[in-house]
Scaffold this active site. Structure first.
Site, PDB file in Angstrom:
ATOM      1  N   ASN A   8       0.861  -1.190   0.000  1.00 54.29           N
ATOM      2  CA  ASN A   8       0.000   0.000   0.000  1.00 54.29           C
ATOM      3  C   ASN A   8       0.893   1.235   0.000  1.00 54.29           C
ATOM      4  O   ASN A   8       1.475   1.592   1.020  1.00 54.29           O
ATOM      5  CB  ASN A   8      -0.907  -0.025   1.245  1.00 54.29           C
ATOM      6  CG  ASN A   8      -1.769   1.222   1.350  1.00 54.29           C
ATOM      7  OD1 ASN A   8      -1.840   2.019   0.414  1.00 54.29           O
ATOM      8  ND2 ASN A   8      -2.421   1.389   2.496  1.00 54.29           N
ATOM      9  N   LYS A  10      -0.022   4.237  -0.309  1.00 53.68           N
ATOM     10  CA  LYS A  10      -0.721   5.419   0.228  1.00 53.68           C
ATOM     11  C   LYS A  10      -0.524   6.609  -0.732  1.00 53.68           C
ATOM     12  O   LYS A  10      -0.412   6.380  -1.928  1.00 53.68           O
ATOM     13  CB  LYS A  10      -0.244   5.718   1.659  1.00 53.68           C
ATOM     14  CG  LYS A  10      -0.324   4.459   2.534  1.00 53.68           C
ATOM     15  CD  LYS A  10      -0.151   4.715   4.002  1.00 53.68           C
ATOM     16  CE  LYS A  10      -0.251   3.397   4.767  1.00 53.68           C
ATOM     17  NZ  LYS A  10      -0.174   3.562   6.213  1.00 53.68           N
ATOM     18  N   HIS A  86      -9.555   1.291   5.193  1.00 58.90           N
ATOM     19  CA  HIS A  86      -8.252   1.516   5.832  1.00 58.90           C
ATOM     20  C   HIS A  86      -8.445   2.492   6.990  1.00 58.90           C
ATOM     21  O   HIS A  86      -9.266   3.415   6.906  1.00 58.90           O
ATOM     22  CB  HIS A  86      -7.259   2.086   4.813  1.00 58.90           C
ATOM     23  CG  HIS A  86      -5.859   2.073   5.342  1.00 58.90           C
ATOM     24  ND1 HIS A  86      -5.407   3.033   6.214  1.00 58.90           N
ATOM     25  CD2 HIS A  86      -4.857   1.200   5.165  1.00 58.90           C
ATOM     26  CE1 HIS A  86      -4.144   2.742   6.538  1.00 58.90           C
ATOM     27  NE2 HIS A  86      -3.786   1.638   5.922  1.00 58.90           N
ATOM     28  N   GLU A  88      -6.871   4.951   7.930  1.00 57.58           N
ATOM     29  CA  GLU A  88      -6.700   6.372   7.561  1.00 57.58           C
ATOM     30  C   GLU A  88      -7.982   6.917   6.920  1.00 57.58           C
ATOM     31  O   GLU A  88      -8.317   8.085   7.096  1.00 57.58           O
ATOM     32  CB  GLU A  88      -5.478   6.535   6.639  1.00 57.58           C
ATOM     33  CG  GLU A  88      -4.187   6.354   7.437  1.00 57.58           C
ATOM     34  CD  GLU A  88      -3.037   5.721   6.681  1.00 57.58           C
ATOM     35  OE1 GLU A  88      -3.065   5.688   5.444  1.00 57.58           O
ATOM     36  OE2 GLU A  88      -2.096   5.236   7.354  1.00 57.58           O
ATOM     37  N   GLU A 155      -5.207  -4.518  10.962  1.00 56.84           N
ATOM     38  CA  GLU A 155      -4.169  -3.500  11.119  1.00 56.84           C
ATOM     39  C   GLU A 155      -4.445  -2.703  12.389  1.00 56.84           C
ATOM     40  O   GLU A 155      -5.243  -1.750  12.367  1.00 56.84           O
ATOM     41  CB  GLU A 155      -4.177  -2.532   9.928  1.00 56.84           C
ATOM     42  CG  GLU A 155      -3.818  -3.159   8.602  1.00 56.84           C
ATOM     43  CD  GLU A 155      -3.256  -2.123   7.631  1.00 56.84           C
ATOM     44  OE1 GLU A 155      -2.088  -2.262   7.255  1.00 56.84           O
ATOM     45  OE2 GLU A 155      -3.963  -1.174   7.291  1.00 56.84           O
ATOM     46  N   GLY A 161       2.645   2.796  10.856  1.00 54.56           N
ATOM     47  CA  GLY A 161       3.603   3.885  10.685  1.00 54.56           C
ATOM     48  C   GLY A 161       4.333   4.273  11.947  1.00 54.56           C
ATOM     49  O   GLY A 161       4.972   5.322  11.998  1.00 54.56           O
ATOM     50  N   SER A 194       3.496  -1.593  10.471  1.00 52.73           N
ATOM     51  CA  SER A 194       4.959  -1.596  10.620  1.00 52.73           C
ATOM     52  C   SER A 194       5.620  -2.924  10.239  1.00 52.73           C
ATOM     53  O   SER A 194       6.609  -3.313  10.862  1.00 52.73           O
ATOM     54  CB  SER A 194       5.360  -1.170  12.035  1.00 52.73           C
ATOM     55  OG  SER A 194       4.939   0.163  12.280  1.00 52.73           O
ATOM     56  N   GLY A 215       2.971  -0.899   4.349  1.00 49.74           N
ATOM     57  CA  GLY A 215       2.937   0.515   3.980  1.00 49.74           C
ATOM     58  C   GLY A 215       4.345   1.015   3.676  1.00 49.74           C
ATOM     59  O   GLY A 215       4.906   0.742   2.613  1.00 49.74           O
ATOM     60  N   GLY A 216       4.938   1.715   4.634  1.00 47.42           N
ATOM     61  CA  GLY A 216       6.237   2.372   4.454  1.00 47.42           C
ATOM     62  C   GLY A 216       7.309   1.516   3.783  1.00 47.42           C
ATOM     63  O   GLY A 216       7.963   1.965   2.829  1.00 47.42           O
TER      64      GLY A 216
HETATM   65  P1  13P Z   1       3.061   0.864   7.724  1.00 48.76           P
HETATM   66  O1  13P Z   1       3.603  -0.441   7.166  1.00 48.76           O
HETATM   67  O2  13P Z   1       3.774   2.062   7.179  1.00 48.76           O
HETATM   68  O3  13P Z   1       2.964   0.824   9.206  1.00 48.76           O
HETATM   69  O4  13P Z   1       1.566   1.005   7.170  1.00 48.76           O
HETATM   70  C1  13P Z   1       0.707  -0.070   7.348  1.00 48.76           C
HETATM   71  C2  13P Z   1      -0.504   0.203   6.557  1.00 48.76           C
HETATM   72  O5  13P Z   1      -1.284   1.068   6.893  1.00 48.76           O
HETATM   73  C3  13P Z   1      -0.726  -0.604   5.350  1.00 48.76           C
HETATM   74  O6  13P Z   1      -2.005  -0.437   4.850  1.00 48.76           O
END
Ligand code: 13P
Length: 236
Positions: A8, A10, A86, A88, A155, A161, A194, A215-216
């Site tokens: 992802n 983002k 998600h 967010e 999640e 993050g 993470s 994510g990251g």
């Molecule tokens: P991180 O891996 O950056 O923590 O993000 C997780 C996420 O929200 C994936 O959808």
């Protein structure tokens, strides 16, 4: 069982970023990963890989909804999946369980497989109500049709993050509770929060984990290469 990796991105990247990313990405494994880039870059990413997902979709199929993107449009540009719910989106755009369910149902009606995200806040975790909360969120977010095909991503919000991850015991406990609450117990459940090249192997090795939502770390091609390599080892 093959483990599923979802990247992802983002709201990150650019056309140049996509080109640079795939210069260093191991293409042999590219088709085992579902890439979810920003919608505007789906076409660019499609030049390199075939499994693509959107990061969200509208509850509507078409019409006067300025700024929105429908599930059928995602299908039209080659997506097979879409992330819905998600944290967010839930947090910053008020996507309620009801909206998440409507998005998931739109996705399915359009031919996409939704990846339905759920997870508790730090506060809920600390009050020892995480399982109860997540199971309730799940039941209210999944499509009403018991035969619908979708993935679930657990999640925990406090792990997104932040560099914090849930412990293996917490992941197992939560995933087992989710399996029990699902109408179809073979629905894949991914873990996200993470996930990186240092913890991916441990998480992917858990039998209760069908894959990871990254994510990251998914923005760094070398890190993602490592995570994919671990997913192959975790299957053995
Ligand atoms: P991180 O891996 O950056 O923590 O993000 C997780 C996420 O929200 C994936 O959808």
């Amino acid at each position: 069982m093959e483990k599923i990796i979802v990247a992802n991105w983002k709201m990150n990247g650019s056309r140049e970023f996509v080109m640079e990313f795939f210069k260093n990405f191991n293409n042999n494994t590219a088709n085992q990963i579902i890439f979810c880039p920003p919608t505007l870059y789906i076409n660019t990413v499609k030049e390199y890989v075939s499994l693509i997902g959107g990061q969200d979709c509208s509850v509507h199929n078409s019409g006067a909804f300025t700024g929105e993107i429908s599930a059928s449009m995602l299908v039209d540009v080659g997506c097979r999946y879409v992330i819905v719910g998600h944290s967010e989106r839930r947090q910053y755009y008020q996507d309620s369980n009801e909206i998440v369910r409507a998005k998931a149902e739109q996705a399915i009606n359009s031919g996409l497989i939704p990846i339905i995200c759920i997870g508790e806040s730090q506060e809920i975790r600390h009050s020892n109500k995480a399982i109860e909360y997540v199971v309730e969120q799940l039941s209210a977010s999944v499509p009403l049709n018991k035969h619908a095909n979708y993935l679930v991503a657990y999640e925990p919000i406090w792990a997104i993050g932040t560099g914090l991850t849930a412990t293996s015991d917490d992941i197992i406990e939560m995933h087992n509770a989710i399996y029990k609450a699902l109408p179809n117990p073979t629905t894949p459940i991914l873990y996200g929060g993470s996930v990186n090249k240092d913890n991916a192997y441990t998480i992917l090795s858990l039998p209760a984990v069908s894959g990871v939502l990254v994510g990251g770390a998914s923005l760094r091609s070398q890190d993602l290469n490592h995570i994919v390599a671990f997913s192959e080892q975790a299957m053995l």
